[in-house]
Design a protein around this motif. Structure first.
Motif, PDB file in Angstrom:
ATOM      1  N   ASP B   3      -5.770  -4.461  -1.251  1.00 26.26           N
ATOM      2  CA  ASP B   3      -4.527  -3.740  -0.961  1.00 26.26           C
ATOM      3  C   ASP B   3      -3.468  -4.683  -0.406  1.00 26.26           C
ATOM      4  OD1 ASP B   3      -5.620  -1.473  -1.769  1.00 26.26           O
ATOM      5  OD2 ASP B   3      -5.298  -0.333   0.083  1.00 26.26           O
ATOM      6  N   THR B   4      -3.898  -5.498   0.576  1.00 27.25           N
ATOM      7  CA  THR B   4      -2.964  -6.426   1.204  1.00 27.25           C
ATOM      8  C   THR B   4      -2.404  -7.402   0.184  1.00 27.25           C
ATOM      9  OG1 THR B   4      -4.537  -6.302   2.997  1.00 27.25           O
ATOM     10  CG2 THR B   4      -2.698  -7.814   3.282  1.00 27.25           C
ATOM     11  N   ASP B   7       0.071  -5.664  -1.987  1.00 35.96           N
ATOM     12  CA  ASP B   7       1.241  -5.430  -1.151  1.00 35.96           C
ATOM     13  C   ASP B   7       2.112  -6.675  -1.061  1.00 35.96           C
ATOM     14  OD1 ASP B   7       2.465  -3.605   0.905  1.00 35.96           O
ATOM     15  OD2 ASP B   7       2.013  -5.312   2.198  1.00 35.96           O
ATOM     16  N   ILE B   8       1.471  -7.816  -0.756  1.00 35.57           N
ATOM     17  CA  ILE B   8       2.228  -9.061  -0.596  1.00 35.57           C
ATOM     18  C   ILE B   8       2.885  -9.461  -1.918  1.00 35.57           C
ATOM     19  CG2 ILE B   8       1.947 -11.538  -0.215  1.00 35.57           C
ATOM     20  CD1 ILE B   8      -0.093 -10.842   1.932  1.00 35.57           C
ATOM     21  N   LEU B  11       5.844  -7.135  -2.773  1.00 36.07           N
ATOM     22  CA  LEU B  11       6.995  -7.402  -1.909  1.00 36.07           C
ATOM     23  C   LEU B  11       7.672  -8.700  -2.308  1.00 36.07           C
ATOM     24  CD1 LEU B  11       5.661  -6.234   1.546  1.00 36.07           C
ATOM     25  CD2 LEU B  11       7.620  -5.335   0.364  1.00 36.07           C
ATOM     26  N   LEU B  44       4.666  -0.133  -4.996  1.00 38.68           N
ATOM     27  CA  LEU B  44       4.399  -0.380  -3.589  1.00 38.68           C
ATOM     28  C   LEU B  44       4.106   0.923  -2.845  1.00 38.68           C
ATOM     29  CD1 LEU B  44       4.284  -2.933  -2.022  1.00 38.68           C
ATOM     30  CD2 LEU B  44       6.673  -2.696  -1.468  1.00 38.68           C
ATOM     31  N   VAL B  47       0.544   1.823  -3.326  1.00 37.76           N
ATOM     32  CA  VAL B  47      -0.352   1.030  -2.482  1.00 37.76           C
ATOM     33  C   VAL B  47      -0.338   1.547  -1.056  1.00 37.76           C
ATOM     34  CG1 VAL B  47      -0.837  -1.277  -1.612  1.00 37.76           C
ATOM     35  CG2 VAL B  47      -0.015  -0.974  -3.925  1.00 37.76           C
TER      36      VAL B  47
END
Lengths: 119, 185, 139
Positions: B3-4, B7-8, B11, B44, B47
């Protein structure tokens, strides 16, 4: 160190996007580009709200057996309606741009100012 | 963990798109990039467990807003390429100062995804625990939207309706009147 | 785009799928992600897609602007009317508990009604805005 970055990464990117939208609005002269900037600003605010509502290891807030951790539904509600309101206000802005184009035959801010002065 | 990472990455994509929108002057490209920007932010939202919001953003941002902007571009297009003048110094200064203030502010924000954050402590447990027995609706977002905050939503729908009326008032009429006056002259 | 065969064929097949999905989102919003706002937007996207491929005139034969104006106000009327109905039944504005015999069934009915109002209103307003902006160049 890496923890601090990961904890705040979302918020920092949101701030960056917010500021790039802001910068587009105040530095560019083209009205359509300004509206795109406002929209970026708006989307970054949505991201901020949803980031605040997020919980680690959570699921979307639809109650079901076997799950106990849910994301916060309140920001979702606010943003859900804000998105649709946002597109209608964007449409209003675009309508104004079309009217300005018809009245001044340009959508560059400087030229509009010049035409106003020469009247 | 995955997930992280997603996400990164998303973004980072958003950042790249935003920079591209600032730097590019071709309006058609800007509008297309804006559609991509919206689609990425919809991803996003998925997520970050906001399925309803992602839905709306994908349909509105990448669909309708882009089409409306393209329609406006078609109506306002200028045929000759213009040298675009824009100021950079002062806006950059303003933006930098605001950025520093906001980043300073983030140190007081609870960390991302913290279950003990104040935003997760109030109202939310009430909605999560009682909405199903009070409204019989499994989707808490719908329950809050339509039942707990019904007034709010009525206001939002009225805003949308009013914006629609505004658009119709501004450009809904035909161009008849001005043309007729020009004919008379 | 009137002469692009592939687009025309695909649009014909995609339109019912998108519209059906919109209705699914509208009426399944109680149990899964979805609701009036999303459904209204998705349904209007289906019509916008159709209008982009087949032209505005064809779409306006199905959905004339006066009908859309009527629908946009009907949606809000359904929403506010639900609130007024609950007031007439002796409760507060938008107090769905009174709509049926037991509160949960009443809430369910109330939520269904106002989601329907939101869906109709949002869909009609989005289409109106699109038709106005896209139709500006003609006339």
């Amino acid at each position: 160190m890496i923890d601090i970055i990961l904890d705040h990464y979302n918020y920092w990117i949101v701030i960056f996007l917010m500021m790039s939208g802001f910068y587009t609005v105040i530095s560019q002269g083209n009205l359509i580009k300004k509206i795109a900037g406002i929209n970026i600003f708006q989307t970054s605010v949505f991201l901020l709200y949803i980031s605040i509502g997020y919980v680690d290891d959570g699921t979307p807030p639809i109650i079901a057996e076997g799950y106990t951790t849910y994301a916060n539904p309140l920001p979702h509600v606010l943003i859900l309606t804000a998105i649709v309101v946002g597109v209608s206000t964007t449409a209003l802005g675009l309508a104004l741009v079309i009217r300005i184009k018809e009245a001044y035959s340009t959508i560059e801010e400087d030229e509009i100012h010049d035409k106003d002065k020469s009247l | 963990m995955i997930d992280t990472l997603i996400d990164i990455t998303l973004l980072a994509f958003l950042t790249i798109t935003a920079i591209a929108i600032i730097r590019i002057n071709n309006l058609f490209v800007i509008i297309m990039l804006f559609g991509i920007f919206s689609l990425h932010s919809a991803g996003l939202f998925v997520v970050m467990d906001a399925a309803d919001v992602a839905f709306t953003e994908a349909a509105v941002g990448a669909g309708i807003a882009t089409v409306l902007m393209l329609g406006t571009l078609a109506l306002t297009r200028e045929h000759e390429e213009k040298k675009v003048a824009h100021r950079t110094r002062l806006p950059l200064l303003v933006v930098l100062i605001t950025t520093i203030a906001l980043v300073y502010g983030t140190y007081d924000i609870p960390s991302f995804g913290d279950p003990a954050a104040p935003a997760q402590q109030h109202v939310k447990p009430r909605y999560i625990d009682h909405s199903i027995e009070e409204t019989g609706v499994a989707n808490t977002v719908t329950a809050v939207l339509a039942s707990y905050r019904g007034y709010d939503t009525l206001g939002e729908v009225t805003v949308i309706f009013t914006a629609g009326i505004g658009v119709m008032l501004l450009i809904g009429g035909r161009l008849l009147r001005r043309n007729r006056r020009e004919d008379d002259e | 785009m009137k002469h692009n065969l592939i687009l025309r064929v695909i649009a014909k097949y995609l339109f019912p799928v998108i519209a059906l999905f919109a209705f699914y989102v509208q009426f399944h919003g109680d149990y899964g992600p979805g609701g009036g706002f999303q459904a209204g937007v998705i349904l209007s996207v289906a019509f916008i897609f159709y209008a982009l491929v087949f032209g505005l005139e064809t779409t306006e034969q199905v959905l004339p602007p006066y009908l859309l104006r009527l629908l946009a106000s009907t949606g809000i009327l359904i929403y506010a009317g639900t609130g007024v109905a609950t007031m007439l039944m002796g409760g507060n504005f938008l107090d769905y508990d009174l709509l049926a015999k037991n509160p949960v069934a009443g809430q369910h009915l109330g939520i269904m009604m106002i989601e329907l109002g939101v869906g109709i209103s949002v869909c009609a307003v989005m289409l109106l805005i699109f038709f106005v902006i896209a139709g500006r160049g003609r006339s």
